[in-house]
Scaffold this motif. Structure first.
Motif, PDB file in Angstrom:
ATOM      1  N   ASP A   1       0.841  -1.207   0.000  1.00  0.00           N
ATOM      2  CA  ASP A   1       0.000   0.000   0.000  1.00  0.00           C
ATOM      3  C   ASP A   1       0.868   1.246   0.000  1.00  0.00           C
ATOM      4  O   ASP A   1       0.603   2.206  -0.734  1.00  0.00           O
ATOM      5  N   LYS A   2       1.894   1.237   0.824  1.00  0.00           N
ATOM      6  CA  LYS A   2       2.767   2.406   0.964  1.00  0.00           C
ATOM      7  C   LYS A   2       3.460   2.749  -0.356  1.00  0.00           C
ATOM      8  O   LYS A   2       3.431   3.900  -0.796  1.00  0.00           O
ATOM      9  N   VAL A   3       4.079   1.766  -1.015  1.00  0.00           N
ATOM     10  CA  VAL A   3       4.799   2.075  -2.260  1.00  0.00           C
ATOM     11  C   VAL A   3       3.841   2.368  -3.408  1.00  0.00           C
ATOM     12  O   VAL A   3       4.138   3.202  -4.264  1.00  0.00           O
ATOM     13  N   LEU A   4       2.687   1.706  -3.422  1.00  0.00           N
ATOM     14  CA  LEU A   4       1.730   1.935  -4.509  1.00  0.00           C
ATOM     15  C   LEU A   4       1.065   3.302  -4.400  1.00  0.00           C
ATOM     16  O   LEU A   4       0.769   3.933  -5.420  1.00  0.00           O
ATOM     17  N   ARG A   5       0.832   3.766  -3.179  1.00  0.00           N
ATOM     18  CA  ARG A   5       0.220   5.086  -2.967  1.00  0.00           C
ATOM     19  C   ARG A   5       1.056   6.164  -3.654  1.00  0.00           C
ATOM     20  O   ARG A   5       0.514   7.121  -4.202  1.00  0.00           O
ATOM     21  N   GLU A   6       2.374   6.010  -3.608  1.00  0.00           N
ATOM     22  CA  GLU A   6       3.279   6.985  -4.244  1.00  0.00           C
ATOM     23  C   GLU A   6       3.089   7.033  -5.760  1.00  0.00           C
ATOM     24  O   GLU A   6       3.485   7.990  -6.407  1.00  0.00           O
TER      25      GLU A   6
ATOM     26  N   ALA B   1      -0.299   3.943 -21.641  1.00  0.00           N
ATOM     27  CA  ALA B   1      -0.167   4.601 -20.335  1.00  0.00           C
ATOM     28  C   ALA B   1      -0.189   3.570 -19.206  1.00  0.00           C
ATOM     29  O   ALA B   1       0.530   3.699 -18.209  1.00  0.00           O
ATOM     30  N   GLY B   2      -1.010   2.528 -19.356  1.00  0.00           N
ATOM     31  CA  GLY B   2      -1.070   1.455 -18.362  1.00  0.00           C
ATOM     32  C   GLY B   2       0.232   0.691 -18.285  1.00  0.00           C
ATOM     33  O   GLY B   2       0.723   0.370 -17.198  1.00  0.00           O
ATOM     34  N   ARG B   3       0.823   0.407 -19.445  1.00  0.00           N
ATOM     35  CA  ARG B   3       2.122  -0.285 -19.472  1.00  0.00           C
ATOM     36  C   ARG B   3       3.208   0.576 -18.820  1.00  0.00           C
ATOM     37  O   ARG B   3       4.050   0.080 -18.086  1.00  0.00           O
ATOM     38  N   ALA B   4       3.165   1.861 -19.105  1.00  0.00           N
ATOM     39  CA  ALA B   4       4.159   2.779 -18.537  1.00  0.00           C
ATOM     40  C   ALA B   4       4.005   2.875 -17.019  1.00  0.00           C
ATOM     41  O   ALA B   4       5.000   2.852 -16.283  1.00  0.00           O
ATOM     42  N   ARG B   5       2.763   2.979 -16.529  1.00  0.00           N
ATOM     43  CA  ARG B   5       2.536   3.068 -15.077  1.00  0.00           C
ATOM     44  C   ARG B   5       2.985   1.778 -14.402  1.00  0.00           C
ATOM     45  O   ARG B   5       3.604   1.800 -13.351  1.00  0.00           O
ATOM     46  N   LEU B   6       2.677   0.646 -15.015  1.00  0.00           N
ATOM     47  CA  LEU B   6       3.091  -0.642 -14.462  1.00  0.00           C
ATOM     48  C   LEU B   6       4.613  -0.725 -14.397  1.00  0.00           C
ATOM     49  O   LEU B   6       5.176  -1.102 -13.367  1.00  0.00           O
ATOM     50  N   ALA B   7       5.280  -0.352 -15.465  1.00  0.00           N
ATOM     51  CA  ALA B   7       6.749  -0.391 -15.485  1.00  0.00           C
ATOM     52  C   ALA B   7       7.335   0.525 -14.414  1.00  0.00           C
ATOM     53  O   ALA B   7       8.330   0.179 -13.762  1.00  0.00           O
ATOM     54  N   ALA B   8       6.707   1.683 -14.199  1.00  0.00           N
ATOM     55  CA  ALA B   8       7.209   2.645 -13.215  1.00  0.00           C
ATOM     56  C   ALA B   8       7.087   2.118 -11.789  1.00  0.00           C
ATOM     57  O   ALA B   8       7.914   2.432 -10.933  1.00  0.00           O
ATOM     58  N   VAL B   9       6.079   1.323 -11.512  1.00  0.00           N
ATOM     59  CA  VAL B   9       5.819   0.869 -10.145  1.00  0.00           C
ATOM     60  C   VAL B   9       6.410  -0.510  -9.844  1.00  0.00           C
ATOM     61  O   VAL B   9       6.622  -0.848  -8.685  1.00  0.00           O
ATOM     62  N   GLN B  10       6.674  -1.309 -10.857  1.00  0.00           N
ATOM     63  CA  GLN B  10       7.144  -2.674 -10.628  1.00  0.00           C
ATOM     64  C   GLN B  10       8.405  -2.744  -9.765  1.00  0.00           C
ATOM     65  O   GLN B  10       8.483  -3.582  -8.866  1.00  0.00           O
TER      66      GLN B  10
END
Length: 159
Positions: free
Chosen positions: A42-47, A115-124
């Motif tokens: 939750d903490k890292v995803l919130r960012e 945009a979804g692929r980019a967001r996923l790559a940024a958070v992985q």
């Protein structure tokens, strides 16, 4: 065979810790680990402006484009209604796309957008770092056995 004057040792039951301390029971410890993992995620995803179900949905759609709401809900451990809310939010954010109507039945297959692929790559990297922090507490030679044990536990309780 019992020898006079010697106490028989009673085997310790690993499923009923001494003193019946519930905080040492397997189920309690699994739930504690799950809650700690969820809090760290939750903490890292919130960012990154995501929730755990949203992130899980993006990960699954990257692996299996075209999954339905029902399949995604099952795989992300939420109800169909909650899964639909997650999909709507991701669609409104431009991270996934779904057809306006179903080709057959009610299923509307979802797919990641660029945009979804980019967001996923940024958070992985952040999410994988949480998993590495968790796995890093276990000797590497025992990780595969733990994964197999957890899978067997889930299978036993699901069916």
């Amino acid at each position: 065979m019992h020898e006079p004057g010697k106490e028989e040792s009673v085997p310790t039951d690993p499923f009923r810790p001494e003193g019946d301390d519930v905080t040492r029971h397997l189920g309690y410890l699994l739930k504690r680990a799950q809650a700690a993992l969820r809090g760290a995620m939750d903490k890292v995803l919130r960012e990154h402006g995501l929730t755990v179900p949203q992130y899980s949905t993006l990960e699954l759609l990257a692996l299996h484009p075209g999954m339905s709401n029902a399949d995604l809900a099952r795989a992300t451990f939420v109800t169909r209604q909650s899964g639909n809310v997650v999909l709507r939010g991701l669609q409104e954010a431009g991270l996934i796309t779904r057809p306006d109507s179903a080709d057959h039945g009610r299923a509307r297959p979802a797919r990641l957008t660029e945009a979804g692929r980019a967001r996923l790559a940024a958070v992985q990297a952040a999410v994988y770092a949480v998993e590495q922090r968790m796995a890093g507490t276990i000797p590497p030679r025992r990780v595969a056995a733990l994964v197999a044990d957890l899978d067997r536990i889930a299978t036993a309780l699901e069916g």
